[in-house]
Design a protein around this motif. Structure first.
Motif, PDB file in Angstrom:
ATOM      1  N   UNK A 129      -7.832   6.322  -7.296  1.00 27.37           N
ATOM      2  CA  UNK A 129      -7.784   7.408  -6.153  1.00 27.37           C
ATOM      3  C   UNK A 129      -6.344   7.032  -5.341  1.00 27.37           C
ATOM      4  N   UNK A 130      -6.038   6.042  -4.917  1.00 23.40           N
ATOM      5  CA  UNK A 130      -4.666   5.764  -4.410  1.00 23.40           C
ATOM      6  C   UNK A 130      -3.874   6.087  -5.252  1.00 23.40           C
ATOM      7  N   UNK A 131      -3.711   5.923  -6.612  1.00 25.11           N
ATOM      8  CA  UNK A 131      -2.716   6.341  -7.531  1.00 25.11           C
ATOM      9  C   UNK A 131      -2.564   7.753  -7.719  1.00 25.11           C
ATOM     10  N   UNK A 132      -3.718   8.327  -7.810  1.00 23.26           N
ATOM     11  CA  UNK A 132      -3.776   9.863  -7.716  1.00 23.26           C
ATOM     12  C   UNK A 132      -3.178  10.630  -6.254  1.00 23.26           C
ATOM     13  N   UNK A 133      -3.300   9.951  -5.411  1.00 21.94           N
ATOM     14  CA  UNK A 133      -2.698  10.322  -4.110  1.00 21.94           C
ATOM     15  C   UNK A 133      -0.974  10.161  -4.136  1.00 21.94           C
ATOM     16  N   UNK A 134      -0.664   8.930  -4.850  1.00 17.75           N
ATOM     17  CA  UNK A 134       0.672   8.679  -4.686  1.00 17.75           C
ATOM     18  C   UNK A 134       1.357   9.546  -5.881  1.00 17.75           C
ATOM     19  N   UNK A 135       0.752  10.156  -6.916  1.00 15.78           N
ATOM     20  CA  UNK A 135       1.139  10.826  -7.995  1.00 15.78           C
ATOM     21  C   UNK A 135       1.591  10.005  -9.115  1.00 15.78           C
ATOM     22  N   UNK A 136       0.951   8.944  -9.065  1.00 17.41           N
ATOM     23  CA  UNK A 136       0.974   7.908 -10.274  1.00 17.41           C
ATOM     24  C   UNK A 136      -0.057   7.858 -11.422  1.00 17.41           C
ATOM     25  N   UNK A 224       3.746   0.781  -3.169  1.00 17.77           N
ATOM     26  CA  UNK A 224       4.134   2.253  -2.893  1.00 17.77           C
ATOM     27  C   UNK A 224       5.129   2.537  -2.300  1.00 17.77           C
ATOM     28  N   UNK A 225       6.042   1.556  -2.150  1.00 17.15           N
ATOM     29  CA  UNK A 225       7.730   1.663  -1.428  1.00 17.15           C
ATOM     30  C   UNK A 225       7.467   1.830   0.055  1.00 17.15           C
ATOM     31  N   UNK A 226       6.423   1.459   0.516  1.00 19.16           N
ATOM     32  CA  UNK A 226       6.068   1.589   1.962  1.00 19.16           C
ATOM     33  C   UNK A 226       5.490   2.758   2.327  1.00 19.16           C
ATOM     34  N   UNK A 227       4.962   3.517   1.267  1.00 17.37           N
ATOM     35  CA  UNK A 227       4.190   4.867   1.885  1.00 17.37           C
ATOM     36  C   UNK A 227       2.879   4.364   2.415  1.00 17.37           C
ATOM     37  N   UNK A 228       2.175   3.304   1.868  1.00 15.20           N
ATOM     38  CA  UNK A 228       0.910   2.794   2.312  1.00 15.20           C
ATOM     39  C   UNK A 228       1.172   1.472   3.070  1.00 15.20           C
ATOM     40  N   UNK A 254      -1.452 -14.148 -10.528  1.00 14.29           N
ATOM     41  CA  UNK A 254      -0.269 -15.037 -10.003  1.00 14.29           C
ATOM     42  C   UNK A 254       0.998 -14.795 -10.867  1.00 14.29           C
ATOM     43  N   UNK A 255       0.920 -14.464 -12.022  1.00 17.21           N
ATOM     44  CA  UNK A 255       2.166 -13.832 -12.695  1.00 17.21           C
ATOM     45  C   UNK A 255       2.701 -12.654 -12.873  1.00 17.21           C
ATOM     46  N   UNK A 256       1.879 -11.711 -12.129  1.00 17.86           N
ATOM     47  CA  UNK A 256       2.213 -10.197 -12.058  1.00 17.86           C
ATOM     48  C   UNK A 256       3.353 -10.160 -11.150  1.00 17.86           C
ATOM     49  N   UNK A 257       4.266  -9.243 -11.600  1.00 16.21           N
ATOM     50  CA  UNK A 257       5.549  -8.652 -11.055  1.00 16.21           C
ATOM     51  C   UNK A 257       5.450  -7.704 -10.480  1.00 16.21           C
ATOM     52  N   UNK A 258       5.331  -7.498  -8.988  1.00 17.35           N
ATOM     53  CA  UNK A 258       5.256  -6.541  -8.187  1.00 17.35           C
ATOM     54  C   UNK A 258       6.422  -5.855  -7.682  1.00 17.35           C
ATOM     55  N   UNK A 259       6.713  -4.549  -7.928  1.00 14.57           N
ATOM     56  CA  UNK A 259       7.967  -3.957  -7.571  1.00 14.57           C
ATOM     57  C   UNK A 259       7.540  -2.366  -7.133  1.00 14.57           C
ATOM     58  N   UNK A 260       8.293  -1.937  -6.269  1.00 18.90           N
ATOM     59  CA  UNK A 260       8.216  -0.565  -5.967  1.00 18.90           C
ATOM     60  C   UNK A 260       7.787   0.500  -7.175  1.00 18.90           C
ATOM     61  N   UNK A 261       6.844   1.184  -7.279  1.00 17.56           N
ATOM     62  CA  UNK A 261       6.618   2.110  -8.569  1.00 17.56           C
ATOM     63  C   UNK A 261       8.236   2.952  -8.671  1.00 17.56           C
ATOM     64  N   UNK A 262       8.485   2.979  -9.756  1.00 20.47           N
ATOM     65  CA  UNK A 262       9.938   3.658  -9.910  1.00 20.47           C
ATOM     66  C   UNK A 262       9.703   5.195  -9.384  1.00 20.47           C
TER      67      UNK A 262
END
Length: 301
Positions: A129-136, A224-228, A254-262
């Motif tokens: 649901x969060x992804x849908x609201x973020x357009x992802x 979310x690049x600071x949106x949430x 633990x090994x996941x690389x987290x970055x703002x969604x492009x």
């Protein structure tokens, strides 16, 4: 000031758009909210809480009050580097250790396992649901959180015991949560949880009718690049009664690389004249697509 309440039953009705808008506002402006009609068996939730309280009384209470913290409370005065809590932690995914924790009854282990199976479905639904609201893409958060064996899920079980001097110590000091989506099954009677909102501490009431309290962790703010927003919170020690907290963390591996969604990033390293040239062609179009075109320009296409 009323905390947003997301009614999951409305997501399957003609009120879906309003419920989705409320969820987006809660994530963006609050960083926390409650959910109801989430589909988790209410009797199972009650059973988990009852069994945890029984475990505390039988195995944790005496040890806590005989520990250094309560015994030194009066001598030390104000305590700022320790929390007034009695806890244990359970891992669920990618592998579970619930049956390996000393002192947990088989009934409690089974109840926790059953509860977590249902709760993970709620967490994954929330992430979609969060992804849908973020357009992802709806699986974006789950895939970003996944290592070789999927996202990491664990639960901090805490009792904040009755405290004779709540003016001298916090139940849990101010912090934000490091992970992703936090789903809290909490006490129905004893308060204490506070979140920082609009310049002051807001009391979070005990959860009635097995509502779940949800808050955003640091990794969702990053993704979310600071949106949430992940919001600072704390637990106050209470003089009257023990407060129960069962907080489950739906986290990156633990090994996941987290970055703002492009898709959520602003254009960068773009010559202003190039942007003006683009702007002159699509000035009266929507800003979002214009920024996407500007990102393509910045990447040299």
């Amino acid at each position: 000031m009323e905390i947003p309440v997301i009614d999951f039953s409305k997501l399957e009705s003609e009120e879906r758009s309003a419920a989705m808008a409320l969820l987006h506002q809660a994530c963006e402006k609050w960083g926390f909210f409650m959910i109801e009609n989430h589909g988790i068996d209410s009797n199972l939730m009650d059973n988990v809480k009852q069994l945890v309280n029984q475990h505390y009384e039988a195995n944790m209470k005496k040890r806590f009050y005989e520990s250094e913290l309560p015994m030194s409370l009066e001598k030390k005065g104000n305590i700022t580097n320790t929390d007034w809590e009695s806890t244990f932690f359970v891992w669920h995914r990618p592998t579970s250790n619930v049956y390996e924790i000393q002192g947990l009854s088989k009934d409690l282990c089974k109840a926790v396992d059953d509860y977590i199976d249902q709760l993970i479905k709620v967490a994954e639904n929330l992430s979609e649901l969060m992804c849908e609201n973020l357009g992802l893409e709806k699986s974006y958060i789950k895939e970003a959180f996944s290592g070789s064996k999927g996202p990491c899920v664990g639960t901090k079980v805490a009792i904040y015991p009755q405290c004779p001097r709540p003016d001298l110590v916090k139940g849990l000091r101010e912090h934000t949560d490091a992970g992703g989506i936090i789903l809290l099954l909490q006490d129905e009677q004893v308060p204490g949880l506070e979140f920082f909102k609009d310049g002051h501490w807001l009391n979070i009431p005990p959860s009635k009718n097995n509502r779940l309290f949800v808050n955003i962790g640091d990794q969702i703010e990053i993704l979310s690049n600071g949106m949430y927003k992940s919001i600072q919170h704390r637990v106050m020690a209470e003089k009257d009664g023990n407060r129960l907290s069962i907080a489950t963390f739906y986290n990156p591996a633990g090994e996941a690389i987290i970055s703002p969604a492009t898709k959520l990033l602003y254009p960068s390293h773009l010559r202003f004249q190039d942007y003006l040239n683009l702007y002159s062609k699509i000035k009266f179009a929507e800003k979002g697509p214009r920024f996407e075109s500007a990102k393509t320009l910045a990447n040299g296409h």
